[in-house]
Design an enzyme around this catalytic site. Structure first.
Site, short mmCIF file in Angstrom:
data_model
loop_
_atom_site.label_atom_id
_atom_site.label_comp_id
_atom_site.label_asym_id
_atom_site.label_seq_id
_atom_site.Cartn_x
_atom_site.Cartn_y
_atom_site.Cartn_z
N HIS A 161 0.82 -1.22 0.00
CA HIS A 161 0.00 0.00 0.00
C HIS A 161 0.84 1.25 0.00
O HIS A 161 0.41 2.31 -0.46
CB HIS A 161 -1.01 -0.03 1.16
CG HIS A 161 -2.16 -0.91 0.84
ND1 HIS A 161 -2.19 -2.24 1.19
CD2 HIS A 161 -3.28 -0.68 0.14
CE1 HIS A 161 -3.30 -2.78 0.73
NE2 HIS A 161 -3.98 -1.86 0.09
N ARG A 167 -10.31 4.65 -0.76
CA ARG A 167 -9.91 3.70 0.27
C ARG A 167 -10.17 4.34 1.63
O ARG A 167 -9.30 4.97 2.22
CB ARG A 167 -8.43 3.35 0.14
CG ARG A 167 -8.08 2.46 -1.06
CD ARG A 167 -6.60 2.15 -1.07
NE ARG A 167 -6.26 1.03 -1.92
CZ ARG A 167 -5.87 1.13 -3.20
NH1 ARG A 167 -5.79 2.32 -3.78
NH2 ARG A 167 -5.58 0.06 -3.91
N ARG A 200 -15.20 2.72 -0.62
CA ARG A 200 -15.07 1.36 -0.10
C ARG A 200 -15.11 1.42 1.42
O ARG A 200 -14.43 2.25 2.04
CB ARG A 200 -13.74 0.77 -0.57
CG ARG A 200 -13.45 -0.56 0.07
CD ARG A 200 -12.26 -1.20 -0.54
NE ARG A 200 -11.01 -0.66 -0.03
CZ ARG A 200 -9.81 -1.07 -0.45
NH1 ARG A 200 -9.72 -1.95 -1.41
NH2 ARG A 200 -8.71 -0.57 0.07
N GLU A 246 -12.08 -9.61 -5.30
CA GLU A 246 -10.64 -9.69 -5.06
C GLU A 246 -10.23 -11.00 -4.40
O GLU A 246 -9.11 -11.15 -3.95
CB GLU A 246 -10.15 -8.49 -4.25
CG GLU A 246 -10.90 -8.23 -2.96
CD GLU A 246 -10.43 -6.97 -2.24
OE1 GLU A 246 -9.36 -6.44 -2.54
OE2 GLU A 246 -11.18 -6.53 -1.34
N ASN A 250 -5.02 -6.41 -7.10
CA ASN A 250 -3.86 -6.56 -6.21
C ASN A 250 -4.04 -7.78 -5.31
O ASN A 250 -3.16 -8.64 -5.22
CB ASN A 250 -3.68 -5.32 -5.33
CG ASN A 250 -3.71 -4.04 -6.12
OD1 ASN A 250 -3.36 -4.04 -7.29
ND2 ASN A 250 -4.13 -2.95 -5.50
N ASP A 251 -5.20 -7.84 -4.67
CA ASP A 251 -5.45 -8.99 -3.81
C ASP A 251 -5.82 -10.22 -4.62
O ASP A 251 -5.44 -11.33 -4.26
CB ASP A 251 -6.56 -8.67 -2.79
CG ASP A 251 -5.99 -7.92 -1.60
OD1 ASP A 251 -4.92 -8.32 -1.11
OD2 ASP A 251 -6.58 -6.91 -1.19
N ARG A 273 1.58 -10.33 -1.29
CA ARG A 273 1.92 -9.11 -2.04
C ARG A 273 2.91 -8.23 -1.29
O ARG A 273 3.50 -7.33 -1.87
CB ARG A 273 0.65 -8.32 -2.39
CG ARG A 273 -0.10 -7.78 -1.21
CD ARG A 273 -1.48 -7.30 -1.59
NE ARG A 273 -1.52 -5.88 -1.86
CZ ARG A 273 -2.64 -5.16 -1.89
NH1 ARG A 273 -3.82 -5.74 -1.72
NH2 ARG A 273 -2.61 -3.88 -2.12
N CYS A 330 -10.28 -1.79 -10.14
CA CYS A 330 -9.71 -0.69 -9.35
C CYS A 330 -8.34 -1.07 -8.78
O CYS A 330 -7.71 -0.27 -8.11
CB CYS A 330 -10.65 -0.25 -8.23
SG CYS A 330 -10.96 -1.55 -7.03
C1 PEP Z 1 -6.98 -4.55 -4.66
O1 PEP Z 1 -6.81 -5.47 -3.87
O2 PEP Z 1 -6.73 -4.64 -5.89
C2 PEP Z 1 -7.48 -3.25 -4.19
C3 PEP Z 1 -7.83 -2.31 -5.02
O3 PEP Z 1 -7.52 -3.05 -2.85
P1 PEP Z 1 -6.22 -2.80 -1.95
O4 PEP Z 1 -5.04 -2.64 -2.88
O5 PEP Z 1 -6.47 -1.59 -1.16
O6 PEP Z 1 -6.15 -4.02 -1.13
MG MG Z 2 -7.66 -5.35 -1.90
#
Ligand code: PEP
Ligand code: MG
Length: 576
Positions: free
Chosen positions: A214, A321, A357, A455, A478-479, A489, A526
């Site tokens: 993050h 976020r 979110r 996700e 991402n997740d 990650r 996203c």
């Molecule tokens: C994701 O997981 O792609 C996402 C947008 O949420 P975050 O990166 O905040 O976990």
């Molecule tokens: Mg996420």
């Protein structure tokens, strides 16, 4: 405390610092992994964690320890004089007075006597004696009747911290340079990054950290060059020196030579020109050559990010976020505080969609005041919607704030880390209760779309069923990549295995989009992959309806959309 009392009477203005130039040092270059491109040129500041770990150590020679203390005090006074001289030139005498005041405080008889007493009677190190004295004195000030004197407790802490830093041989550290700096750190937690004054950060470079963390995401959303995994020393060979970060090349140069500086300045100028060219795309619709439309939205973490959203002409907010409001806070943000933040975003976006979110605390986004039990595997632990469903009082407060803010703009709510339809049904029950409560109390709220983040692989696999229960999907790549490829990650050592273009992930995206369309709802992305311009054409070919990216990526993505003929691309790639 005579000197301190006398000193604080005329106290005004805020402290800031300056540094001096040193010559004759050869250039050093360090390689890291690129998080965001661009060139940053400026002074380097080694970021030190806020908490100073002062150890209580036994000493045998109190006179020698007090001599060390006196020398540190002189050095602190010298530093403050330097700051005063710089401040007088830049912000005038009245605002510079704080540094004189701090110098006087350091000479206060009671303060120095307390340090001396602790060192001699307890036979302990000066750092410890200063920490105890600073703590006692600041508490005394905090307990005073006079508001003004009470507020000075922070100045006592400030001088004590300066003394401890000098005693322990630390540089000024942190974001205290009085000018925008390149922040170099061992690692940065999201909670540390969000609290930095963004105007004072030119670039981030960390020794550890992964490109999918993050902190990396925050750097991208700030649109500043950033590197992770860069093994440079965090000492005086770097701190306070001139530096250049080449975000695209993944390099940081310390004390650059003239040729490198000239070269990088030229590249900086060229990048600026490219950015200016992209500005011509502002105001244009995101429509392909053959007429396919895309919603191009921005990701934000805070109302402060709105300036970048407007500058880059986002069509809405695709991911706010909201947990960053929690990370910036020392305690749970109240309903009122949250309402103000959401209302500001809704009003600023003036009728454009704002997808907020609900809090996604957990894994790397930790808030002490949540008092979460330590977990073996926090990324797969109690995070996001799992906290909301097990601690509904926290969830209700956020939902109330969100629904109240919906009276001021087009708010959509999105739920993170969903794995099943039953979770959505439980959420819906709570939402209906919150709405009923608001209605009962005569509090207005608007029409609110509700969607889920896709996700987890589970959400992908039940996306057909989920699509019947919600208004939209937003794919968190991402997740989704983390859970699909079984790669943490946060683990920088695994970056080479974290293949964001993995066919498994791309096929999942297609599946989710198809299931969304079958149910007549829209599906967007996203996660960071949405900003990957090497995939923009593929996303269009898949029928993705929305991409939500960091503000700085909006115009580069728009450029590709405007240049793409989706039908021709599909024919070329044999996609049916
Ligand atoms: C994701 O997981 O792609 C996402 C947008 O949420 P975050 O990166 O905040 O976990
Ligand atoms: Mg996420």
């Amino acid at each position: 405390m005579a000197k301190i009392r006398q000193a604080v009477v005329s106290l005004k203005g805020e402290p800031f610092a300056c540094r001096t130039k040193k010559k004759g040092v050869t250039m050093q270059a360090y390689q890291g992994k690129s998080v965001f491109g661009g060139i940053a040129i400026g002074r380097i500041s080694v970021y030190k964690k806020d908490e100073q770990q002062v150890k209580r150590e036994k000493i045998t020679d109190a006179d020698a320890e007090m001599k060390r203390y006196e020398e540190a005090k002189e050095e602190a006074i010298r530093q403050l004089q330097g700051l005063y001289n710089k401040a007088v030139k830049e912000v005038g005498e009245a605002n510079a007075a704080i540094f004189e005041i701090h110098q006087m405080m350091l000479d206060d008889g009671d303060y120095n006597e307390s340090v001396d007493n602790i060192v001699r009677t307890q036979q302990v190190n000066a750092e410890y004696a200063v920490a105890v004295t600073g703590d006692n004195f600041s508490k005394m000030f905090a307990a005073m009747d006079d508001d003004y004197m009470r507020a000075r407790s922070a100045d006592i802490k400030d001088i004590s911290e300066r003394l401890i830093k000098v005693l322990s041989g630390d540089g000024a550290g942190g974001l205290n340079a009085g000018e925008p700096v390149i922040i170099v750190a061992d690692d940065l937690a999201p909670s540390e990054t969000v609290q930095m004054d963004k105007d004072m950060v030119l670039s981030f470079v960390t020794v550890h950290g992964s490109t999918n963390s993050h902190t990396a995401i925050l750097a991208r959303s700030m649109g500043i060059p950033a590197l992770v995994g860069c093994s440079l020393p965090l000492d005086d060979s770097v701190d306070g020196k001139m530096g250049i970060v080449d975000g695209s090349g993944g390099k940081i140069y310390v004390e650059p030579d003239e040729d490198t500086l000239a070269d990088m300045k030229l590249r900086q100028q060229q990048e600026q020109e490219k950015k200016e060219l992209l500005q011509q795309l502002k105001g244009k619709d995101n429509v392909t050559l053959d007429g396919q439309k895309l919603m191009l939205y921005a990701n934000i973490g805070n109302p402060k990010d709105l300036a970048g959203v407007l500058q880059n002409d986002a069509g809405g907010i695709g991911l706010f976020r909201s947990e960053f409001l929690y990370l910036e806070s020392e305690d749970y943000p109240t309903e009122e505080e949250q309402f103000t933040a959401y209302k500001t975003v809704a009003e600023t976006m003036a009728g454009k969609r704002v997808v907020i979110r609900t809090l996604d605390i957990g894994a790397d986004k930790k808030c002490d005041y949540f008092h979460m039990e330590p977990e073996e595997n926090p990324a797969m632990g109690c995070r996001a919607i799992r906290i909301c469903l097990t601690r509904p009082e926290i969830f209700r407060t956020q939902l109330r704030a969100l629904f109240r803010a919906s009276a001021y703009g087009k708010i959509a709510i999105m739920y993170p880390m969903i794995t099943s339809v039953s979770e959505v049904l439980r959420i819906r029950e709570i939402v209906e209760e919150v709405k009923a409560e608001l209605t009962e109390n005569g509090i207005a709220y608007g029409e609110v779309e509700q969607g889920v983040m896709i996700e987890t692989p589970a959400a992908v696999m039940v996306s057909e069923e989920l699509a019947r229960e919600v208004d939209f999907f937003s794919i968190g790549t991402n997740d989704l990549t983390q859970y699909t490829l079984a790669i943490d990650r946060q683990n920088t050592k695994l970056d080479e295995f974290y293949d964001s273009h993995h066919p498994a992930v791309l096929r999942m995206i297609q599946m989710v989009v198809d299931n969304a369309h079958k149910a007549g709802i829209w599906a967007g992305i996203c996660g960071e992959l949405g900003a990957d311009t090497t995939l923009t054409k593929d996303f269009l070919a898949m029928g993705v309806d929305e991409l939500s990216v960091s503000p700085g990526s909006i115009l580069p993505v728009r450029k590709i959309v405007l240049e793409t003929d989706v039908a021709a691309y599909k024919a070329e790639k044999k996609i049916c």
